[in-house]
Design an enzyme around this catalytic site. Structure first.
Site, PDB file in Angstrom:
ATOM      1  N   LYS A  42       0.831  -1.224   0.000  1.00 17.95           N
ATOM      2  CA  LYS A  42       0.000   0.000   0.000  1.00 17.95           C
ATOM      3  C   LYS A  42       0.859   1.264   0.000  1.00 17.95           C
ATOM      4  O   LYS A  42       0.765   2.115   0.885  1.00 17.95           O
ATOM      5  CB  LYS A  42      -0.959   0.029   1.202  1.00 17.95           C
ATOM      6  CG  LYS A  42      -1.932  -1.145   1.255  1.00 17.95           C
ATOM      7  CD  LYS A  42      -2.913  -0.989   2.397  1.00 17.95           C
ATOM      8  CE  LYS A  42      -3.875  -2.146   2.516  1.00 17.95           C
ATOM      9  NZ  LYS A  42      -3.263  -3.393   3.013  1.00 17.95           N
TER      10      LYS A  42
HETATM   11  P1  5BU Z   1      -8.174 -11.049   7.275  1.00 18.26           P
HETATM   12  O1  5BU Z   1      -7.462 -11.783   8.344  1.00 18.26           O
HETATM   13  O2  5BU Z   1      -8.894 -11.965   6.273  1.00 18.26           O
HETATM   14  O3  5BU Z   1      -9.070  -9.971   7.812  1.00 18.26           O
HETATM   15  O4  5BU Z   1      -6.993 -10.321   6.473  1.00 18.26           O
HETATM   16  C1  5BU Z   1      -7.238  -9.410   5.450  1.00 18.26           C
HETATM   17  C2  5BU Z   1      -5.964  -8.929   4.816  1.00 18.26           C
HETATM   18  O5  5BU Z   1      -6.266  -8.062   3.755  1.00 18.26           O
HETATM   19  C3  5BU Z   1      -5.021  -8.169   5.741  1.00 18.26           C
HETATM   20  O6  5BU Z   1      -3.697  -8.487   5.384  1.00 18.26           O
HETATM   21  C4  5BU Z   1      -5.275  -6.711   5.415  1.00 18.26           C
HETATM   22  O7  5BU Z   1      -4.117  -5.927   5.533  1.00 18.26           O
HETATM   23  C5  5BU Z   1      -5.715  -6.769   3.982  1.00 18.26           C
HETATM   24  N1  5BU Z   1      -6.716  -5.752   3.600  1.00 18.26           N
HETATM   25  C6  5BU Z   1      -7.964  -5.699   4.161  1.00 18.26           C
HETATM   26  O8  5BU Z   1      -8.305  -6.475   5.035  1.00 18.26           O
HETATM   27  N2  5BU Z   1      -8.864  -4.754   3.729  1.00 18.26           N
HETATM   28  C7  5BU Z   1      -8.563  -3.856   2.771  1.00 18.26           C
HETATM   29  O9  5BU Z   1      -9.412  -3.047   2.389  1.00 18.26           O
HETATM   30  C8  5BU Z   1      -7.265  -3.922   2.209  1.00 18.26           C
HETATM   31  C9  5BU Z   1      -6.373  -4.872   2.636  1.00 18.26           C
HETATM   32 BR1  5BU Z   1      -6.821  -2.738   0.903  1.00 18.26          BR
END
Ligand code: 5BU
Length: 257
Positions: A92
């Site tokens: 990002k």
């Molecule tokens: P989760 O454990 O499934 O919640 O992880 C989601 C990943 O996606 C995590 O690494 C975030 O940094 C990433 N992410 C997110 O959750 N939402 C967003 O809008 C973005 C990235 Br851009």
């Protein structure tokens, strides 16, 4: 919302990394990306090895791995080859072009030398993409623009999202698609990658919001589901990753009509 098969979309690609990704998706019957959000290289490599056969794409946050080093990158890229997935560093980027160029190619992580894809915010203006393009690095690589986020109360607006699409349309050979929550353009060249996917939870205590793979792919028109804790916190990550792969693939088949 009917869509073209991945194989046909691969043919439309002018970006070699995106073409490869679509070919892997077709070959492995997978639109699943694992978000490798663990903090030790041993655990990261263990998970990537176990779940790798189910993935089209592995998403990393290299700066959360406490003992990350060149050997880790070498091991991770070897697993990517072995299990046939690509790597997306979820960095990002969000600074002026020259700083982003340095952050991307230099420092302890030298991201441009190993990541097939990185993402960036358009907030600073289009010079950020020029900085990424100007950086030295892998011959085949692509950039993903953040068009939306999954978190509660985020400040993305419709106009802002539309500006990210306009940028992608101007640079289809470099910008391979969007991080988003729903379809941004009908242009089949662009991939829609979506975080905020979980089969068992609606969110967390820190603002994350989830929906399931069917909602993300069939209803909201996304292409690749990004799943972190849904898989990495499971007792059996391989079994659960297979559930997500099947759910994502079935949703894709449904979206083809
Ligand atoms: P989760 O454990 O499934 O919640 O992880 C989601 C990943 O996606 C995590 O690494 C975030 O940094 C990433 N992410 C997110 O959750 N939402 C967003 O809008 C973005 C990235 Br851009």
């Amino acid at each position: 919302m009917l869509r073209l098969p991945y194989a046909q979309r691969a043919e439309l690609q002018t970006n070699a990394a995106a073409k490869k990704l679509l070919q892997i998706m077709e070959a492995k019957q997978s639109n699943l990306s694992l978000s490798l959000d663990v903090t030790s290289k041993a655990e990261a490599l263990r998970l990537a090895d176990i779940v790798g056969p189910k993935l089209c794409l592995l998403k990393t946050h290299i700066d959360i791995i406490e003992d990350a080093d060149a050997a880790f990158i070498a091991d991770l890229t070897a697993l990517a080859k072995q299990h046939n997935f690509l790597i997306f560093e979820d960095r990002k980027f969000a600074d002026v072009g020259n700083t982003v160029k340095l952050q991307y190619e230099s420092g302890p992580f030298k991201i441009s030398s190993w990541a097939d894809f990185v993402n960036f915010h358009l907030l600073p203006g289009p010079g950020i993409l020029d900085g990424l393009i100007a950086a030295k690095g892998k011959a085949e690589r692509g950039f993903i623009v953040l068009s939306q986020m999954s978190s509660k109360g985020n400040l993305f607006t419709k106009d802002y999202s539309q500006a990210t699409v306009a940028l992608a349309e101007q640079h289809p050979e470099h910008v391979i698609g969007f991080i988003c929550q729903n379809k941004q353009t009908k242009d089949p060249r662009f991939l829609h990658l979506t975080p905020g996917v979980n089969l068992a939870s609606k969110g967390d205590a820190l603002g994350q919001q989830y929906r399931d793979p069917t909602q993300a792919i069939v209803k909201e028109g996304c292409d690749i589901i990004i799943v972190g804790r849904g898989i990495i916190e499971a007792d059996n990550p391989l079994t659960v990753a297979e559930e997500y792969r099947v759910a994502g693939w079935d949703a894709y088949q449904t979206s083809l009509g």
